[in-house]
Design a protein around this motif. Structure first.
Motif: not given
Length: 528
Positions: A207, A212, A216, A218, A232, A237, A244, A266
């Protein structure tokens, strides 16, 4: 960057639950109508699951096996296991009787949690077929896929019972946080054990390196039962306190919704996902970073992807054992981001050594070794494999061949077991594959060794043909390579056309499958 004392991800999760309870934790795209859960609601579900597991006799350190698609249920169960210091042991939904039986026997799990059906496959029948061979299995929970909404689902019985105080079972830095079995590029699965500290070190490195933040979103199109999705996707997240976004089945339309409707910024996923998005009829816009793993991104695809998706495209190298060690930064030169696996992350170390263990100069191929605070703790039941894979100074031998250029960028050249040794001459398989990927008729390619009585080995190219094109003949492929300056000695000497490459869940081509295939074909031809 000091990664050795990274804040634990379980503490980061709890911090988000306290400070931002109403923030969206999960957007689950596996149903017709997306399912969303806040951090507070996820916490309540996870605590109920954890309490049920305690009631069933799950103790700290116990491995619990579950074969669930990427979903809110998978995530709630995983968090529940961490709440009681148990060890999540997720299994890919694509595994069948042989693999599931092996993992159940190896892990010693007393529980198995499965969907009733997923992708038209009955997991009830799978369990029935192997249960007599699993004497330690005490409980099987089957989650009906027709009842998915969290307000009505009891997760097959895992959400029944009273919530208890779980404080005394909280995990520490050295508590095991996951048991994942290697995906089998060489055909031999190994049980990889990570701790809460090793995964937290990986998360801090990742991160921070890619800048990140909680803003963001994810996206995790990779299976959560694989390290790419587990660490990942889901855990990134959580570490950020971000949202997420999860999809259980790869589909470009669902991917487009994840990006354009739900705001994904991302993603870290296998290169085929990148290729599919880039070459879709209407490539989605909105991603900020796509980290492609499993293989270096060919230069042509990298150029196409940056233009089509309007996002940063970088490569990266990681493994189940070591987590991500190298990655390209969006600020790196474009010519370095394409065709390499990035450069080492701060706080970690990489090197290339020869057969005697001596570090080689830049640009020279050798054995690729890494050293990182995110390194796994051991192989389950086989600590001797762990010891054998480490050099005396703590570097881990990845089993890959690679080189590091003068600017510090890593370029994988193949697996040690993937080398084609043609009469003593090593064939640069990755370089051949990278060139052939530029052929307009070739959608996917892998070069493997085929046995030869005189030279020992020759090179065989397996190809997948692009829609609308005819399969190129061997002479057309060799002319293509010759026109691009590749020496004749390196040209493939046979071409096999297949519908799709055999791949692991992370997108890595299972070259041992192809080697076995060409060996069997040659044997059959000799007998004919």
């Amino acid at each position: 960057m000091d990664l050795t004392h990274a804040p634990l991800f379980i503490d980061k999760i709890d911090e988000t639950i306290r400070s931002h309870p109403d923030r969206i934790a999960i957007v689950d795209l596996s149903t017709d109508e997306p399912i969303t859960l806040t951090y507070a609601r996820l916490d309540r579900l996870a605590n109920r699951v954890a309490s049920k597991l305690v009631e069933l006799g799950v103790e700290p350190g116990d491995a619990v096996a579950y074969q669930l698609p990427s979903s809110w249920e998978f995530i709630a169960l995983t968090l529940g296991l961490w709440r009681i210091s148990a060890t999540p042991c997720p299994l890919l939904p694509s595994l069948r009787e042989r693999e599931v039986k092996f993992i159940m026997q190896s892990s010693g799990s007393k529980l198995l949690i499965v969907p009733d059906e997923f992708r038209k496959f009955s997991y009830r029948q799978l369990v029935d077929a192997i249960r007599d061979e699993l004497p330690v299995l005490e409980h099987v929970f089957v989650l009906p896929q027709s009842v998915r909404r969290p307000e009505v689902s009891d997760m097959g019985g895992l959400l029944t019972g009273e919530t208890i105080d779980l404080t005394s079972r909280r995990p520490g830095p050295n508590t095991y946080s996951e048991l994942l079995y290697t995906s089998g590029t060489t055909g031999e699965p190994k049980g990889v054990l990570h701790t809460h500290q090793t995964l937290s070190s990986a998360l801090l490195a990742h991160t921070t390196t890619l800048s990140l933040t909680a803003d963001d979103r994810i996206w995790a199109p990779s299976p959560l039962a694989h390290q790419t999705g587990f660490l990942y996707g889901m855990l990134v997240s959580f570490y950020l306190g971000a949202t997420g976004i999860y999809q259980a089945i790869w589909n470009v339309d669902t991917a487009r919704a994840a990006i354009e409707e739900h705001g994904a910024t991302f993603v870290q996923a296998a290169m085929p996902f990148l290729a599919d998005l880039t070459r879709s009829e209407v490539p989605p816009k909105g991603l900020r970073i796509f980290v492609a793993t499993g293989a270096a991104v060919p230069r042509q695809l990298a150029r196409e992807a940056r233009a089509a998706l309007a996002c940063n495209v970088t490569g990266g190298w990681g493994s189940t054992e070591a987590c991500l060690v190298c990655v390209g930064r969006p600020s790196d030169p474009a010519e370095k981001l394409a065709g390499t696996d990035g450069r080492v992350i701060d706080g970690m170390a990489i090197r290339i050594v020869d057969d005697e263990g001596n570090v080689v100069p830049p640009g020279v191929e050798g054995s690729y070794q890494v050293k990182t605070p995110a390194m796994f703790a051991t192989y389950l039941h086989h600590h001797e494999w762990y010891e054998e894979s480490h050099a005396g100074d703590g570097f881990f031998d990845t089993g890959d061949l690679a080189l590091i250029d003068e600017d510090g960028f890593l370029k994988l050249t193949g697996r040690k077991k993937d080398v084609v040794n043609r009469g003593g001459e090593k064939i640069p398989v990755v370089e051949i594959e990278d060139l052939l990927y530029q052929h307009e008729a070739i959608a996917d390619v892998a070069v493997v060794a085929m046995p030869d009585p005189r030279l020992g080995e020759r090179a065989c190219a397996y190809i997948v043909v692009n829609d609308g094109h005819e399969a190129p003949e061997l002479s057309q492929i060799t002319d293509f390579l010759g026109d691009r300056g590749m020496a004749k000695i390196y040209w493939p000497e046979r071409v096999e056309v297949i519908d799709e490459m055999p791949r692991t869940a992370s997108g890595k081509i299972q070259k041992y499958v192809l080697r076995n295939d060409i060996t069997e074909k040659l044997n059959a031809e000799q007998k004919a």
